[in-house]
Write a protein that holds these residues in place. Sequence first.
Motif, PDB file in Angstrom:
ATOM      1  N   ILE A   1       0.688  -1.000   0.033  1.00 55.63           N
ATOM      2  CA  ILE A   1       0.137  -0.147   0.110  1.00 55.63           C
ATOM      3  C   ILE A   1       1.002   1.346  -0.159  1.00 55.63           C
ATOM      4  CG2 ILE A   1      -1.461   1.397   1.620  1.00 55.63           C
ATOM      5  CD1 ILE A   1      -3.176  -1.080   1.965  1.00 55.63           C
ATOM      6  N   PRO A   2       1.912   1.299   0.836  1.00 51.17           N
ATOM      7  CA  PRO A   2       2.897   2.504   0.811  1.00 51.17           C
ATOM      8  C   PRO A   2       3.338   2.968  -0.718  1.00 51.17           C
ATOM      9  CG  PRO A   2       3.320   1.109   2.503  1.00 51.17           C
ATOM     10  CD  PRO A   2       2.603   0.398   1.745  1.00 51.17           C
ATOM     11  N   VAL A   3       3.632   1.947  -1.414  1.00 50.44           N
ATOM     12  CA  VAL A   3       4.195   2.416  -2.821  1.00 50.44           C
ATOM     13  C   VAL A   3       2.828   2.785  -3.474  1.00 50.44           C
ATOM     14  CG1 VAL A   3       4.154   0.140  -3.830  1.00 50.44           C
ATOM     15  CG2 VAL A   3       5.747   1.894  -4.902  1.00 50.44           C
ATOM     16  N   LEU A   4       1.766   2.093  -3.514  1.00 52.55           N
ATOM     17  CA  LEU A   4       0.452   2.580  -4.259  1.00 52.55           C
ATOM     18  C   LEU A   4       0.060   3.978  -3.922  1.00 52.55           C
ATOM     19  CD1 LEU A   4      -1.345  -0.713  -4.027  1.00 52.55           C
ATOM     20  CD2 LEU A   4       0.100   0.165  -5.868  1.00 52.55           C
ATOM     21  N   LEU A   5       0.235   4.283  -2.541  1.00 49.10           N
ATOM     22  CA  LEU A   5      -0.195   5.790  -2.118  1.00 49.10           C
ATOM     23  C   LEU A   5       0.630   6.683  -2.871  1.00 49.10           C
ATOM     24  CD1 LEU A   5      -1.160   4.822   1.483  1.00 49.10           C
ATOM     25  CD2 LEU A   5      -2.556   5.253  -0.204  1.00 49.10           C
ATOM     26  N   PHE A   6       2.119   6.261  -2.877  1.00 54.82           N
ATOM     27  CA  PHE A   6       3.010   7.082  -3.520  1.00 54.82           C
ATOM     28  C   PHE A   6       2.546   7.551  -4.829  1.00 54.82           C
ATOM     29  CE2 PHE A   6       6.585   8.354  -6.262  1.00 54.82           C
ATOM     30  CZ  PHE A   6       7.310   9.130  -5.319  1.00 54.82           C
ATOM     31  N   LEU A   7       2.186   6.536  -5.523  1.00 58.51           N
ATOM     32  CA  LEU A   7       1.865   6.465  -7.052  1.00 58.51           C
ATOM     33  C   LEU A   7       0.698   7.365  -7.358  1.00 58.51           C
ATOM     34  CD1 LEU A   7       3.157   2.823  -8.338  1.00 58.51           C
ATOM     35  CD2 LEU A   7       4.276   5.140  -8.414  1.00 58.51           C
TER      36      LEU A   7
ATOM     37  N   LEU B   1       9.170   1.695  -0.971  1.00 58.70           N
ATOM     38  CA  LEU B   1       9.339   0.226  -1.576  1.00 58.70           C
ATOM     39  C   LEU B   1       9.973  -0.873  -0.619  1.00 58.70           C
ATOM     40  CD1 LEU B   1      11.203   0.990  -5.026  1.00 58.70           C
ATOM     41  CD2 LEU B   1       8.764  -0.057  -4.584  1.00 58.70           C
ATOM     42  N   ILE B   2      10.406  -0.488   0.594  1.00 57.91           N
ATOM     43  CA  ILE B   2      10.701  -1.268   1.436  1.00 57.91           C
ATOM     44  C   ILE B   2       9.955  -2.484   1.660  1.00 57.91           C
ATOM     45  CG2 ILE B   2      11.696  -1.473   4.055  1.00 57.91           C
ATOM     46  CD1 ILE B   2      12.912   1.012   3.649  1.00 57.91           C
ATOM     47  N   PRO B   3       8.591  -2.300   2.078  1.00 52.85           N
ATOM     48  CA  PRO B   3       7.547  -3.310   2.301  1.00 52.85           C
ATOM     49  C   PRO B   3       7.416  -4.445   1.213  1.00 52.85           C
ATOM     50  CG  PRO B   3       6.461  -1.108   2.916  1.00 52.85           C
ATOM     51  CD  PRO B   3       7.991  -0.799   2.238  1.00 52.85           C
ATOM     52  N   MET B   4       7.929  -4.204  -0.001  1.00 51.81           N
ATOM     53  CA  MET B   4       8.096  -5.066  -1.053  1.00 51.81           C
ATOM     54  C   MET B   4       8.852  -6.216  -0.833  1.00 51.81           C
ATOM     55  SD  MET B   4       8.398  -4.492  -5.051  1.00 51.81           S
ATOM     56  CE  MET B   4       7.030  -3.326  -5.119  1.00 51.81           C
ATOM     57  N   ALA B   5       9.783  -6.029   0.113  1.00 49.65           N
ATOM     58  CA  ALA B   5      10.977  -7.158   0.373  1.00 49.65           C
ATOM     59  C   ALA B   5      10.067  -8.301   0.930  1.00 49.65           C
ATOM     60  CB  ALA B   5      12.061  -6.569   1.290  1.00 49.65           C
TER      61      ALA B   5
END
Length: 221
Positions: free
Chosen positions: A32-38, A57-61
């Motif tokens: 969700i963090p990167v989706l909110l960024f985009l 992107l860190i939560p993607m790991a």
Amino acid sequence: MEELFNIEKVLGFCEKVCYFFIVNVLFVISNIPVLLFLLFVGAGQIRECLPLFLVCLIPMAPALSAVMYAMNRLIQGVEGNALRDYKKGYVRDFLQKAELGAGQMLVLLMCWTNIEFFTVQLRCLPLAVLFILLFAVSVLATPNLYMLASRYEMGKVQIAKTAVTLLFVKPVFTLGNIVAFFLILASFEISAGTTVLFMGSAYGFLVMFMNQTVMRQLENM
């Protein structure tokens, strides 16, 4: 009996599709963090807001590790409940995976900062090329990093070293990982709606399927 056999095959196929779909939904929710960024900042602002984007992107790991764990179980034919498999792959060594992701993002930020410096501020072609290569290695090692993290109990440094080593000693598999990524991108261009439903799980499946030989070799060492 033939009709029952056909129905069983159809139901089995539907179960696999549902497994892919649920794992992908969980992967999207985990990012969700990167989706909110985009959504609120925009893809066009990534370069200007690179540190914030990399933090997002860190939560993607751990999420990518969980996808690969679930897809490996699917390939091995021992998959169970999609939610349970994803959760197990996600929470196992969660801190290590998060630290691994943070470390990779830090390396990417340092490389990009040096690329900008040696191409714009202080023009130095050899150093610019060096950091471009380091940046490329850091990006290309991504599937290896989280494939290893999802499968083996290893230290962060050992995972990073093994991931980079595999990048060079197994160029065919490295090329396969690259092709898998571009296949997902091509699918997104052809049918964005359908690809969004399966892109995370499909990418994880392709990577784990192509690297089965590599994992067996590592286990036999």
